[in-house]
Design a protein around this motif. Structure first.
Motif, short mmCIF file in Angstrom:
data_model
loop_
_atom_site.label_atom_id
_atom_site.label_comp_id
_atom_site.label_asym_id
_atom_site.label_seq_id
_atom_site.Cartn_x
_atom_site.Cartn_y
_atom_site.Cartn_z
N GLY A 74 0.81 -1.22 0.00
CA GLY A 74 0.00 0.00 0.00
C GLY A 74 0.84 1.26 0.00
N TYR A 75 1.89 1.26 0.82
CA TYR A 75 2.79 2.41 0.88
C TYR A 75 3.53 2.60 -0.44
CZ TYR A 75 6.63 5.40 2.36
OH TYR A 75 7.54 6.41 2.45
N ILE A 76 4.00 1.50 -1.01
CA ILE A 76 4.71 1.58 -2.29
C ILE A 76 3.75 2.06 -3.38
CG2 ILE A 76 5.86 0.20 -4.07
CD1 ILE A 76 6.96 -1.55 -1.75
N ARG A 77 2.52 1.60 -3.33
CA ARG A 77 1.52 2.04 -4.31
C ARG A 77 1.25 3.54 -4.19
NH1 ARG A 77 -4.78 0.16 -4.61
NH2 ARG A 77 -5.21 1.09 -6.64
N SER A 78 1.18 4.06 -2.96
CA SER A 78 0.95 5.49 -2.79
C SER A 78 2.14 6.31 -3.30
CB SER A 78 0.65 5.83 -1.34
OG SER A 78 1.77 5.60 -0.52
N LEU A 79 3.35 5.83 -3.06
CA LEU A 79 4.54 6.52 -3.59
C LEU A 79 4.55 6.47 -5.12
CD1 LEU A 79 7.39 5.36 -1.17
CD2 LEU A 79 6.24 7.59 -1.24
N LEU A 80 4.14 5.34 -5.66
CA LEU A 80 4.08 5.18 -7.11
C LEU A 80 3.05 6.14 -7.71
CD1 LEU A 80 5.22 3.48 -9.46
CD2 LEU A 80 3.34 1.90 -9.09
N ALA A 81 1.93 6.32 -7.03
CA ALA A 81 0.88 7.23 -7.51
C ALA A 81 1.38 8.67 -7.55
CB ALA A 81 -0.36 7.13 -6.63
N GLU A 82 2.24 9.04 -6.59
CA GLU A 82 2.81 10.38 -6.58
C GLU A 82 3.77 10.61 -7.74
OE1 GLU A 82 4.74 10.87 -2.85
OE2 GLU A 82 2.87 10.78 -1.69
N ARG A 83 4.47 9.55 -8.14
CA ARG A 83 5.52 9.68 -9.15
C ARG A 83 5.05 9.48 -10.58
NH1 ARG A 83 10.98 7.28 -6.70
NH2 ARG A 83 10.77 8.01 -4.59
#
Length: 132
Positions: A74-83
């Protein structure tokens, strides 16, 4: 799976960004430093994404690293969404891929075979000099 140039670009971009996130975005000490993203497969509707990773280390290090990655999806997905600017950010599923370890194992076997062949040739040439 149908692949077109758009999906190839998206997969490459996700691979690049997840590699960067794993290298610098996650500060969990349980994650092995020898982790690499080998391949990314995203469904055409951008809902799901398989991320194939390779981890070098002992069996326990591999298991721990994979557990941490699954917990941090979930955390990696949120960082991916920002990038990455996508309408939908896919759900990430990390899959352990041991092809690099297997390739290194095969390479070691081949090197050992080549070394034993070289030794046999060296011993054979020494014996030929004795007969002259």
């Amino acid at each position: 799976m149908k692949t077109n140039s758009r999906m190839i670009r998206i997969n490459d971009e996700i691979k690049k960004e997840i590699s960067e996130i794993l290298r610098s975005g996650l500060k969990d000490p349980r994650i092995s430093s020898l982790i690499s993203v080998l391949k990314v497969e995203t469904t055409t509707d951008l809902k799901y994404c398989k991320v194939y990773v390779s981890v070098l280390g002992s069996g326990e290090q591999i298991k721990t690293t994979m557990d941490v990655l699954k917990g941090a999806r979930g955390y990696i997905r949120s960082l991916l969404a920002e990038r990455i600017n996508l309408r939908l950010t896919p759900e990430i599923n990390f899959i352990y891929d041991d092809s690099l370890v297997y390739g290194m194992h095969i390479s070691k076997i081949l090197n050992d075979l080549n070394l034993s062949d070289d030794e046999d040739e060296t011993e054979g040439s020494e014996g030929a000099d004795d007969n002259v």
